[in-house]
Design a protein around this motif. Structure first.
Motif, PDB file in Angstrom:
ATOM      1  N   ILE A  56       0.842  -1.212   0.000  1.00  0.00           N
ATOM      2  CA  ILE A  56       0.000   0.000   0.000  1.00  0.00           C
ATOM      3  C   ILE A  56       0.869   1.251   0.000  1.00  0.00           C
ATOM      4  CG2 ILE A  56      -1.644   1.357   1.354  1.00  0.00           C
ATOM      5  CD1 ILE A  56      -2.879  -1.292   2.283  1.00  0.00           C
ATOM      6  N   LEU A  57       1.892   1.269   0.891  1.00  0.00           N
ATOM      7  CA  LEU A  57       2.790   2.423   0.968  1.00  0.00           C
ATOM      8  C   LEU A  57       3.576   2.600  -0.329  1.00  0.00           C
ATOM      9  CD1 LEU A  57       4.194   2.090   4.609  1.00  0.00           C
ATOM     10  CD2 LEU A  57       2.608   3.823   3.756  1.00  0.00           C
ATOM     11  N   LEU A  58       4.038   1.503  -0.893  1.00  0.00           N
ATOM     12  CA  LEU A  58       4.811   1.571  -2.131  1.00  0.00           C
ATOM     13  C   LEU A  58       3.952   2.064  -3.298  1.00  0.00           C
ATOM     14  CD1 LEU A  58       7.584   1.031  -3.414  1.00  0.00           C
ATOM     15  CD2 LEU A  58       6.795  -1.290  -3.933  1.00  0.00           C
ATOM     16  N   PHE A  59       2.700   1.598  -3.334  1.00  0.00           N
ATOM     17  CA  PHE A  59       1.780   2.051  -4.388  1.00  0.00           C
ATOM     18  C   PHE A  59       1.526   3.551  -4.269  1.00  0.00           C
ATOM     19  CE2 PHE A  59      -2.630   3.083  -5.542  1.00  0.00           C
ATOM     20  CZ  PHE A  59      -2.588   2.806  -6.912  1.00  0.00           C
ATOM     21  N   LEU A  60       1.258   4.027  -3.038  1.00  0.00           N
ATOM     22  CA  LEU A  60       1.032   5.465  -2.821  1.00  0.00           C
ATOM     23  C   LEU A  60       2.273   6.274  -3.155  1.00  0.00           C
ATOM     24  CD1 LEU A  60      -0.970   5.380   0.540  1.00  0.00           C
ATOM     25  CD2 LEU A  60      -1.856   5.935  -1.738  1.00  0.00           C
ATOM     26  N   LEU A  61       3.444   5.752  -2.801  1.00  0.00           N
ATOM     27  CA  LEU A  61       4.701   6.452  -3.085  1.00  0.00           C
ATOM     28  C   LEU A  61       4.890   6.645  -4.592  1.00  0.00           C
ATOM     29  CD1 LEU A  61       8.111   5.903  -1.413  1.00  0.00           C
ATOM     30  CD2 LEU A  61       7.989   5.871  -3.886  1.00  0.00           C
ATOM     31  N   ILE A  62       4.700   5.568  -5.358  1.00  0.00           N
ATOM     32  CA  ILE A  62       4.885   5.654  -6.818  1.00  0.00           C
ATOM     33  C   ILE A  62       3.839   6.577  -7.446  1.00  0.00           C
ATOM     34  CG2 ILE A  62       4.837   4.333  -8.973  1.00  0.00           C
ATOM     35  CD1 ILE A  62       5.927   1.947  -7.369  1.00  0.00           C
ATOM     36  N   LEU A  63       2.589   6.457  -6.984  1.00  0.00           N
ATOM     37  CA  LEU A  63       1.510   7.284  -7.527  1.00  0.00           C
ATOM     38  C   LEU A  63       1.752   8.763  -7.270  1.00  0.00           C
ATOM     39  CD1 LEU A  63      -1.316   7.513  -8.829  1.00  0.00           C
ATOM     40  CD2 LEU A  63      -2.281   7.254  -6.531  1.00  0.00           C
ATOM     41  N   LEU A  64       2.061   9.105  -6.012  1.00  0.00           N
ATOM     42  CA  LEU A  64       2.280  10.510  -5.649  1.00  0.00           C
ATOM     43  C   LEU A  64       3.564  11.054  -6.271  1.00  0.00           C
ATOM     44  CD1 LEU A  64       1.183  10.296  -1.921  1.00  0.00           C
ATOM     45  CD2 LEU A  64       0.014  11.567  -3.729  1.00  0.00           C
ATOM     46  N   TRP A  65       4.610  10.222  -6.330  1.00  0.00           N
ATOM     47  CA  TRP A  65       5.858  10.638  -6.979  1.00  0.00           C
ATOM     48  C   TRP A  65       5.605  10.985  -8.450  1.00  0.00           C
ATOM     49  CZ3 TRP A  65       7.992   7.349 -10.849  1.00  0.00           C
ATOM     50  CH2 TRP A  65       9.163   7.832 -11.421  1.00  0.00           C
ATOM     51  N   TYR A  66       4.810  10.164  -9.124  1.00  0.00           N
ATOM     52  CA  TYR A  66       4.504  10.417 -10.530  1.00  0.00           C
ATOM     53  C   TYR A  66       3.680  11.697 -10.684  1.00  0.00           C
ATOM     54  CZ  TYR A  66       2.637   9.862 -15.233  1.00  0.00           C
ATOM     55  OH  TYR A  66       2.287  10.075 -16.554  1.00  0.00           O
ATOM     56  N   LYS A  67       2.687  11.891  -9.805  1.00  0.00           N
ATOM     57  CA  LYS A  67       1.823  13.069  -9.904  1.00  0.00           C
ATOM     58  C   LYS A  67       2.593  14.350  -9.651  1.00  0.00           C
ATOM     59  CE  LYS A  67      -2.407  13.166  -8.658  1.00  0.00           C
ATOM     60  NZ  LYS A  67      -3.672  13.169  -7.884  1.00  0.00           N
ATOM     61  N   VAL A  68       3.481  14.328  -8.642  1.00  0.00           N
ATOM     62  CA  VAL A  68       4.266  15.532  -8.325  1.00  0.00           C
ATOM     63  C   VAL A  68       5.269  15.825  -9.441  1.00  0.00           C
ATOM     64  CG1 VAL A  68       5.942  16.536  -6.728  1.00  0.00           C
ATOM     65  CG2 VAL A  68       4.000  15.256  -5.832  1.00  0.00           C
ATOM     66  N   SER A  69       5.918  14.776  -9.940  1.00  0.00           N
ATOM     67  CA  SER A  69       6.918  14.960 -10.995  1.00  0.00           C
ATOM     68  C   SER A  69       6.269  15.371 -12.311  1.00  0.00           C
ATOM     69  CB  SER A  69       7.726  13.677 -11.195  1.00  0.00           C
ATOM     70  OG  SER A  69       8.392  13.307 -10.016  1.00  0.00           O
ATOM     71  N   ARG A  70       5.103  14.810 -12.584  1.00  0.00           N
ATOM     72  CA  ARG A  70       4.443  15.047 -13.876  1.00  0.00           C
ATOM     73  C   ARG A  70       3.597  16.312 -13.880  1.00  0.00           C
ATOM     74  NH1 ARG A  70       3.451  15.736 -18.303  1.00  0.00           N
ATOM     75  NH2 ARG A  70       3.022  14.316 -20.027  1.00  0.00           N
ATOM     76  N   SER A  71       3.342  16.898 -12.721  1.00  0.00           N
ATOM     77  CA  SER A  71       2.472  18.073 -12.630  1.00  0.00           C
ATOM     78  C   SER A  71       3.130  19.299 -13.247  1.00  0.00           C
ATOM     79  CB  SER A  71       2.120  18.363 -11.168  1.00  0.00           C
ATOM     80  OG  SER A  71       3.297  18.632 -10.417  1.00  0.00           O
ATOM     81  N   ASP A  72       2.285  20.214 -13.685  1.00  0.00           N
ATOM     82  CA  ASP A  72       2.757  21.465 -14.283  1.00  0.00           C
ATOM     83  C   ASP A  72       2.207  22.639 -13.468  1.00  0.00           C
ATOM     84  OD1 ASP A  72       3.635  23.532 -15.821  1.00  0.00           O
ATOM     85  OD2 ASP A  72       2.389  23.086 -17.578  1.00  0.00           O
ATOM     86  N   PRO A  73       3.018  23.185 -12.541  1.00  0.00           N
ATOM     87  CA  PRO A  73       2.551  24.277 -11.685  1.00  0.00           C
ATOM     88  C   PRO A  73       2.749  25.674 -12.287  1.00  0.00           C
ATOM     89  CG  PRO A  73       4.711  23.598 -10.974  1.00  0.00           C
ATOM     90  CD  PRO A  73       4.381  22.768 -12.186  1.00  0.00           C
ATOM     91  N   THR A  74       2.946  25.743 -13.594  1.00  0.00           N
ATOM     92  CA  THR A  74       3.189  27.021 -14.261  1.00  0.00           C
ATOM     93  C   THR A  74       2.009  27.969 -14.074  1.00  0.00           C
ATOM     94  OG1 THR A  74       4.462  25.841 -15.938  1.00  0.00           O
ATOM     95  CG2 THR A  74       3.829  28.090 -16.457  1.00  0.00           C
ATOM     96  N   ASP A  75       2.310  29.245 -13.930  1.00  0.00           N
ATOM     97  CA  ASP A  75       1.271  30.270 -13.835  1.00  0.00           C
ATOM     98  C   ASP A  75       0.372  30.180 -15.072  1.00  0.00           C
ATOM     99  OD1 ASP A  75      -0.206  32.690 -13.949  1.00  0.00           O
ATOM    100  OD2 ASP A  75       1.286  33.673 -12.690  1.00  0.00           O
ATOM    101  N   PRO A  76      -0.937  29.930 -14.894  1.00  0.00           N
ATOM    102  CA  PRO A  76      -1.827  29.764 -16.057  1.00  0.00           C
ATOM    103  C   PRO A  76      -1.924  30.995 -16.941  1.00  0.00           C
ATOM    104  CG  PRO A  76      -3.093  29.881 -14.014  1.00  0.00           C
ATOM    105  CD  PRO A  76      -1.654  29.746 -13.634  1.00  0.00           C
ATOM    106  N   ILE A  77      -1.704  32.176 -16.361  1.00  0.00           N
ATOM    107  CA  ILE A  77      -1.765  33.391 -17.170  1.00  0.00           C
ATOM    108  C   ILE A  77      -0.658  33.397 -18.214  1.00  0.00           C
ATOM    109  CG2 ILE A  77      -1.516  35.911 -17.121  1.00  0.00           C
ATOM    110  CD1 ILE A  77      -2.866  35.951 -14.464  1.00  0.00           C
ATOM    111  N   THR A  78       0.530  32.947 -17.814  1.00  0.00           N
ATOM    112  CA  THR A  78       1.643  32.928 -18.774  1.00  0.00           C
ATOM    113  C   THR A  78       1.373  31.949 -19.912  1.00  0.00           C
ATOM    114  OG1 THR A  78       2.846  31.202 -17.555  1.00  0.00           O
ATOM    115  CG2 THR A  78       3.262  33.492 -16.929  1.00  0.00           C
TER     116      THR A  78
END
Length: 288
Positions: A56-78
């Protein structure tokens, strides 16, 4: 005039950071060592319970690691500004937004900050995480915090289990690792070394990540970001330096004033003494 500078969209874009690559290999190494050599040493009921928690912990780790790494926090206005070609709409963006990034050459939100590593403005900028090679902002901060908490739990689990079970299995002749000794002492010592390396890596990771989790709990209670905390710390250091300089100047002034007072005090003390001696001499002369 709009900038054509390349902007990083997520943490999987090259170039990769050295700490990011190290975290991949370290995570794979620790988890393989733990599953191959440590988990099998438990009794059957313990293996079932431990495996469920670990998976369970390993699954959450991989899922959250992928989401954080793959996310795009760029300012939407730009993003919208760079895609837009209508000059009227572009001017409307510039008039409605108070801040303007001179590097991106775009209007941005008030909470945005330009990251030189990613070459973009991140909305609600907290910090740039080298371990995931991505900026952490308001759009992915919750996933980031959940990610480091899961990393903390799984490393605590592996550290404690490797420390106790790993030591016992090396000393126990019926253990899996000790059983390898029959195949040759060199292979046995090699397996023993792998477990010790995993223990060191897990211990260091546990200490580091625990401090990181407590730090983010602290700034969350304070209602500030990591960037704001760093700025306030720098300002406090500058204030302390100014106060130290001011105190030093005051001490120097006080020292000089005390020296002047001492000098004046000696002169005043000598003056009455001389006049007293003169008076005594005059009286003695008169009496003669």
């Amino acid at each position: 005039m709009k900038s054509n500078t390349f902007q990083r969209k997520h943490g999987f874009q090259r170039p990769f950071h050295s700490l990011q690559i190290f975290s991949w290999f370290s995570c794979i190494y620790n988890n393989l060592t733990y599953t191959i050599f440590i988990i099998p040493e438990h009794s059957y009921p313990e293996i079932i319970i431990l495996s469920v928690i670990y998976i369970i912990l390993l699954f959450l780790l991989i899922l959250l690691w992928y989401k954080v790494s793959r996310s795009d926090p760029t300012d939407p206005i730009t993003i919208l500004y760079k895609k837009e070609s209508d000059q009227v709409i572009l001017q409307d963006y510039e008039e409605k937004n108070e801040r303007h990034c001179s590097i991106c050459n775009c209007p941005v939100y008030k909470t945005s900050k330009h990251c030189m590593r990613c070459s973009r403005c991140t909305i609600g900028f907290d910090h740039h995480c080298k371990w995931v090679n991505n900026c952490i902002g308001v759009q992915n901060y919750k996933e980031f915090f959940a990610f480091i908490v899961v990393v903390q739990f799984i490393h605590i689990l592996m550290t404690v289990d490797i420390a106790f079970i790993g030591t016992q299995m090396i000393l126990n002749e019926n253990s899996v690792v000790s059983g390898y000794k029959k195949a040759g002492e060199k292979f046995f010592y090699f397996e023993e070394a792998l477990i010790m390396i995993a223990l060191v890596l897990c211990t260091l990771a546990t200490i580091f990540i625990t401090k990181l989790v407590f730090f983010h709990v602290y700034i969350s209670i304070k209602g500030i970001t990591t960037y704001q905390y760093i700025l306030s710390t720098m300002k406090n250091v500058e204030k302390e330096k100014d106060l130290d300089d001011l105190s030093e100047n005051r001490l120097m002034k006080n020292d000089s004033m005390e020296k002047n007072k001492k000098c004046c005090g000696i002169n005043n003390f000598n003056a009455p003494e001389n006049s007293l001696n003169q008076t005594v001499v005059v009286k003695n002369s008169a009496s003669v």
